[in-house]
Every structure is written in structure tokens, then in C-alpha cells.
Write a protein that holds these residues in place. Structure first.
Motif, mmCIF file in Angstrom:
data_model
loop_
_atom_site.group_PDB
_atom_site.id
_atom_site.type_symbol
_atom_site.label_atom_id
_atom_site.label_comp_id
_atom_site.label_asym_id
_atom_site.label_seq_id
_atom_site.Cartn_x
_atom_site.Cartn_y
_atom_site.Cartn_z
ATOM 1 N N ILE A 57 44.276 32.109 46.974
ATOM 2 C CA ILE A 57 43.979 31.350 45.747
ATOM 3 C C ILE A 57 44.889 31.801 44.621
ATOM 4 C CG2 ILE A 57 42.200 30.879 44.011
ATOM 5 C CD1 ILE A 57 40.128 31.148 46.256
ATOM 6 N N GLY A 58 45.126 33.117 44.533
ATOM 7 C CA GLY A 58 46.049 33.613 43.519
ATOM 8 C C GLY A 58 47.465 33.126 43.749
ATOM 9 N N PHE A 59 47.849 32.976 45.011
ATOM 10 C CA PHE A 59 49.182 32.485 45.358
ATOM 11 C C PHE A 59 49.355 31.033 44.922
ATOM 12 C CE2 PHE A 59 51.682 30.094 48.542
ATOM 13 C CZ PHE A 59 52.932 30.668 48.336
ATOM 14 N N ASN A 60 48.382 30.197 45.244
ATOM 15 C CA ASN A 60 48.410 28.779 44.844
ATOM 16 C C ASN A 60 46.996 28.218 44.972
ATOM 17 O OD1 ASN A 60 48.718 25.948 44.640
ATOM 18 N ND2 ASN A 60 50.805 26.066 45.391
ATOM 19 N N PRO A 61 46.283 28.027 43.861
ATOM 20 C CA PRO A 61 44.905 27.524 43.922
ATOM 21 C C PRO A 61 44.776 26.189 44.658
ATOM 22 C CG PRO A 61 45.410 28.320 41.722
ATOM 23 C CD PRO A 61 46.695 28.317 42.481
ATOM 24 N N LEU A 62 45.791 25.333 44.554
ATOM 25 C CA LEU A 62 45.725 24.036 45.235
ATOM 26 C C LEU A 62 45.782 24.183 46.748
ATOM 27 C CD1 LEU A 62 48.019 21.846 42.935
ATOM 28 C CD2 LEU A 62 45.517 21.934 42.991
ATOM 29 N N PHE A 63 46.345 25.283 47.224
ATOM 30 C CA PHE A 63 46.396 25.550 48.655
ATOM 31 C C PHE A 63 45.178 26.359 49.120
ATOM 32 C CE2 PHE A 63 51.338 25.371 49.097
ATOM 33 C CZ PHE A 63 51.284 24.012 48.801
ATOM 34 N N GLY A 64 44.867 27.420 48.361
ATOM 35 C CA GLY A 64 43.821 28.346 48.788
ATOM 36 C C GLY A 64 42.408 27.835 48.612
ATOM 37 N N LEU A 65 42.138 27.136 47.502
ATOM 38 C CA LEU A 65 40.766 26.692 47.217
ATOM 39 C C LEU A 65 40.212 25.722 48.260
ATOM 40 C CD1 LEU A 65 40.498 26.329 43.327
ATOM 41 C CD2 LEU A 65 39.075 27.732 44.836
ATOM 42 N N PRO A 66 40.964 24.716 48.716
ATOM 43 C CA PRO A 66 40.398 23.816 49.735
ATOM 44 C C PRO A 66 39.955 24.549 50.994
ATOM 45 C CG PRO A 66 42.386 22.862 48.789
ATOM 46 C CD PRO A 66 42.302 24.269 48.276
ATOM 47 N N ILE A 67 40.714 25.560 51.390
ATOM 48 C CA ILE A 67 40.360 26.321 52.586
ATOM 49 C C ILE A 67 39.061 27.090 52.365
ATOM 50 C CG2 ILE A 67 41.113 28.195 54.103
ATOM 51 C CD1 ILE A 67 44.003 27.333 53.502
ATOM 52 N N LEU A 68 38.957 27.750 51.215
ATOM 53 C CA LEU A 68 37.754 28.527 50.905
ATOM 54 C C LEU A 68 36.539 27.622 50.729
ATOM 55 C CD1 LEU A 68 36.458 31.252 50.269
ATOM 56 C CD2 LEU A 68 37.135 30.938 47.879
ATOM 57 N N LEU A 69 36.701 26.506 50.040
ATOM 58 C CA LEU A 69 35.577 25.601 49.805
ATOM 59 C C LEU A 69 35.085 24.973 51.107
ATOM 60 C CD1 LEU A 69 36.682 23.814 46.490
ATOM 61 C CD2 LEU A 69 34.851 25.497 46.793
ATOM 62 N N ALA A 70 36.015 24.600 51.984
ATOM 63 C CA ALA A 70 35.615 24.026 53.280
ATOM 64 C C ALA A 70 34.776 25.039 54.062
ATOM 65 C CB ALA A 70 36.841 23.612 54.073
ATOM 66 N N TRP A 71 35.225 26.295 54.063
ATOM 67 C CA TRP A 71 34.493 27.354 54.757
ATOM 68 C C TRP A 71 33.096 27.553 54.149
ATOM 69 C CZ3 TRP A 71 32.955 32.149 52.669
ATOM 70 C CH2 TRP A 71 32.482 33.087 53.595
ATOM 71 N N ALA A 72 33.018 27.608 52.817
ATOM 72 C CA ALA A 72 31.743 27.882 52.143
ATOM 73 C C ALA A 72 30.754 26.725 52.294
ATOM 74 C CB ALA A 72 31.990 28.167 50.659
ATOM 75 N N ILE A 73 31.227 25.493 52.096
ATOM 76 C CA ILE A 73 30.325 24.336 52.134
ATOM 77 C C ILE A 73 29.802 24.091 53.541
ATOM 78 C CG2 ILE A 73 30.186 21.837 51.798
ATOM 79 C CD1 ILE A 73 32.245 22.206 49.498
ATOM 80 N N VAL A 74 30.702 24.048 54.519
ATOM 81 C CA VAL A 74 30.268 23.809 55.896
ATOM 82 C C VAL A 74 29.451 24.990 56.409
ATOM 83 C CG1 VAL A 74 31.050 23.442 58.278
ATOM 84 C CG2 VAL A 74 32.192 22.272 56.380
ATOM 85 N N GLY A 75 29.831 26.205 56.024
ATOM 86 C CA GLY A 75 29.099 27.388 56.457
ATOM 87 C C GLY A 75 27.685 27.440 55.916
ATOM 88 N N SER A 76 27.458 26.857 54.743
ATOM 89 C CA SER A 76 26.100 26.828 54.195
ATOM 90 C C SER A 76 25.184 25.927 55.012
ATOM 91 C CB SER A 76 26.132 26.359 52.737
ATOM 92 O OG SER A 76 26.536 24.999 52.654
ATOM 93 N N VAL A 77 25.782 24.980 55.752
ATOM 94 C CA VAL A 77 25.003 24.075 56.609
ATOM 95 C C VAL A 77 24.890 24.638 58.026
ATOM 96 C CG1 VAL A 77 24.870 21.743 57.576
ATOM 97 C CG2 VAL A 77 25.732 22.084 55.244
ATOM 98 N N ASN A 78 26.020 25.074 58.581
ATOM 99 C CA ASN A 78 26.049 25.629 59.941
ATOM 100 C C ASN A 78 27.186 26.641 60.023
ATOM 101 O OD1 ASN A 78 26.363 26.140 62.737
ATOM 102 N ND2 ASN A 78 25.498 24.137 63.247
#
Length: 393
Positions: free
Chosen positions: A144-165
Motif C-alpha cells: 500500500i505504501g508502494f502504490n495504494p491503487l495497487f495494494g489496497l484492492p488486494i488487501l480489501l479483497a482479502w478482508a471482505i471475502v475473508g469476513s464471509v469465508n
């Protein structure tokens, strides 16, 4: 055997292979690169590991009629990152992989060595693993520090889907990674050509060499981590689900397949833990006696995924390395949390575990030997001192 086959086991086998491969191949590539593998050697190692664990799963499951899941050593791959390039380069690392496989074979066939591994205090083994994983778990934040537009989608996908399964959290992060590469990264003009040529499997033989630093920095810690965090828990998962396999032959077989994959860059294969629960559970089939087909099918798909390892590695190389490190780090968050909690649960071993964790996590090497080994030694000495002073008191 054919009468035991079911569509339910077919789909579960595909799911096991997809989760097993997609959730941690990034860790394997990062780990092999960490000990000096070139891109081609890392691709060869990934291919060798995937094919080895697929064939091993097919053989063991068919022979025992038990749902025996096999995986590569994900904690072991993380250990390679912290070990770094040792004297002798990747050839020496391959020599250490061979020795690790041999030790696993011996542990399976010779009970005293197996008991010796089991006698290592769980708090110290978990602290060493937590220390190894810590730096990798920083990678998502660094992305995310390197490039928020690159890092944030990866982290958000992990967090959102992980909260469900949680099972699909890392595959979701991987899917986001693919989208980021496809739509956010400038592709080289010959990218499609490189991907198509990489579809042809290219095993790379690496001549092993044997050096003392590699044995101590890689072979011994890799053996301990693989046995303590993969093989032994893998047996425990089988027993929880009502199966009672004989551990020794299973350990020895995984060690043999580790040795077969080592000359082509693979570090270690072992009994699975997470995917073992998938294959041995009721979702695989209502009848426990028919669940072994799910791990046989998983083995077939592991072999197929292994043959595609070159294309996977080529595609991953198109992105900044910090992004694949982020996916690898997210894949290890759960393992880090579990090992850290297990390391510091007992008050009597907490200080020794803390010493092991800190020395390992520091990444400092002495005499060419990595911090993982010294962390285990320092924690063991601290634990011995604490026990000695308690006896005197």
C-alpha cells in the motif's frame, strides 16, 4: 475403487487443489527466490513441488483408502525468505532441501528421531515460526505504501471475502492481484508471447552442493518447521475426523517425494493441515470410507497446475515484486496469528518463546547461519536456565 467415486468428491478434490495451490504458491516463489533461485529455477521448483505432492497424494490415498492430503511446506517457504542466500547459492540450498527430505524419511522410519522432533517445546517451535513469518506479514502494508491503487484492492479483497469465508480470502486476494496486473501494470510488448511460450513445462536440474551454513541455516530449521507445523498437525486433523493412519510410513513417503523434487528446485512436501480438513470432512462425502477419492482428484489437479507453473511464474513476474509479496503475506497472516498465540500462551515458557521470536524475527545471521537457528538455540538456553533456577529455588 471406482464404485467409491462420486461427483461430490470430484468437486471437493478440485476445490482442495485450487485452495492449496492458489493460496500459497506466491510464498513458494518468494521463498525460492529468497535463497537465490532464478525465475526459471523458481518456476521449476514450483512445478516439481506441485507434481510431487499430486503424485504422492494419489499414491498414498489409493494405497491406504484414506483421504490423505499432501501440500508443500508453506512455513518452510517462508523460512527460506528469512534465511537468505547462503554460501554456495541456490545449489547449496538444493543440497539442504535434499538433506531435509532425508531427515523426514529417517524421522518416519526411525522412531527416536521422530520422538526427538516431538520433544522440541511447542512454544519454541511456534515462536520460531512466528518470527520467520513476521517480516512477510508486513508486505501488504508495504504494498500500500508502494502504490495504494495497487495494494489496497488486494488487501480489501482479502478482508471482505475473508469476513464471509476465510477459505476463499487468499484466492480473492490473488484474483485482485491478477486484475491489478491486467489493468494497472504496463505490460511489455512481448508479454503474451512470453506467457504462451511458458506454457511448455521446463524443468531445471540444479546440481546440489553441501555446505555447513546451508545445513544449519536451511536443512535443520526446514526439517523442524515442516515436521512441527505440517506433518504432526496433519496427523492430528486426520484423527479428529475419525481416521487413524500410521504416521511413520506417511512421513517417510513425503520425505522421499521431497528428495525427488529437490534437484529440480523444490524445498519440501508434507502432510497438509488445512486442506486435510477439507478432504477428511463430511463435505467431501457423507461416507467416510469414500472420502479418499477427493484427495486422489486433488492430486490429479495438482499435477495439472504444476505443468502450468511456468506460465504462472511468468505472469507474476510482470508485476512489481512487492505485490506478489503482499499476496504471500496475506496468505500467512492466519499462520502467524496461530503460531504467535501458541508461542505465548504458557507463562512458564513465555520469556524463552519471546527470545526465540525476537532473535528469529531480527533476521540477523551469525557465522553465515540464519536467525531461525540461533533463535531456537537462544530460546532453548533460556528455557533450560529457567528450569534450572526453579529447581534450585
Amino acid at each position: 475403487m471406482l464404485r467409491d467415486f462420486s461427483i461430490q468428491s470430484l468437486f471437493m478434490g478440485l476445490l482442495i487443489a485450487f485452495v492449496g495451490f492458489a493460496s500459497s504458491f506466491a510464498v513458494v516463489l518468494h521463498g525460492l527466490g529468497g535463497v537465490g533461485a532464478t525465475e526459471a529455477q523458481a518456476a521449476s521448483g514450483l512445478m516439481a513441488l506441485s507434481i510431487s505432492m499430486g503424485v504422492c497424494a494419489i499414491i498414498l490415498s489409493a494405497a491406504t483408502r484414506l483421504p490423505i492430503s499432501i501440500a508443500w511446506s508453506t512455513p518452510g517457504a517462508a523460512l527460506l525468505v528469512s534465511s537468505g542466500v547462503v554460501e554456495g547459492g541456490f545449489n547449496a540450498a538444493v543440497g539442504a532441501f535434499l538433506v531435509c527430505g532425508l531427515l523426514i524419511v529417517i524421522a518416519g522410519l526411525w522412531k527416536p528421531l521422530g520422538r526427538m522432533v516431538s520433544s522440541i517445546p511447542a512454544a519454541l517451535a511456534n515462536a520460531m515460526l512466528a518470527g520467520v513469518l513476521l517480516s512477510l506479514c508486513f508486505a501488504p502494508v508495504k504494498a500500500i505504501g508502494f502504490n495504494p491503487l495497487f495494494g489496497l484492492p488486494i488487501l480489501l479483497a482479502w478482508a471482505i471475502v475473508g469476513s464471509v469465508n476465510k477459505l476463499y480470502a487468499v484466492p480473492a486476494a490473488l484474483f485482485a492481484f491478477v486484475l491489478v496486473i491486467a489493468f494497472g501494470v504496463d505490460m511489455p510488448a512481448d508479454a503474451l508471447g512470453a506467457l504462451s511460450s511458458a506454457l511448455v513445462p521446463r524443468p531445471e536440474f540444479v546440481m546440489p552442493t553441501f555446505t555447513t551454513p546451508a545445513m544449519i541455516s536451511i536443512a535443520l530449521p526446514l526439517f523442524i518447521v515442516t515436521m512441527a507445523s505440517q506433518n504432526i498437525p496433519g496427523i492430528a486433523v486426520m484423527k479428529v475426523n475419525g481416521y487413524d493412519p500410521t504416521p511413520g510410513p506417511l512421513f517417510a513417503t513425503t520425505g522421499l517425494f521431497s528428495m525427488l523434487s529437490a534437484p529440480f528446485g523444490g524445498h519440501a512436501v508434507n502432510l497438509a493441515a488445512i486442506t486435510a480438513a477439507m478432504g477428511a470432512g463430511a463435505d467431501s462425502h457423507p461416507d467416510p470410507a469414500r472420502r479418499y477419492w477427493s484427495t486422489i482428484i486433488a492430486g490429479v489437479f495438482y499435477v495439472i497446475f504444476g505443468l502450468l507453473a511456468g506460465a504462472v511464474t511468468t505472469f507474476v513476474s510482470l508485476a512489481p515484486s512487492v505485490l506478489i509479496e503482499a499476496v504471500a503475506g496475506l496468505a500467512l497472516v492466519g499462520a502467524f496469528a496461530g503460531s504467535a498465540m501458541a508461542a505465548f500462551t504458557e507463562a512458564k515458557t513465555r520469556e524463552a518463546a519471546a527470545i526465540t521470536f525476537l532473535v528469529t524475527a531480527s533476521g540477523v545471521s551469525f557465522g553465515g547461519i540464519s536467525g531461525a537457528f540461533w533463535g531456537l538455540i537462544a530460546g532453548g538456553l533460556m528455557l533450560a536456565l529457567a528450569r534450572f533456577t526453579r529447581k534450585k529455588a
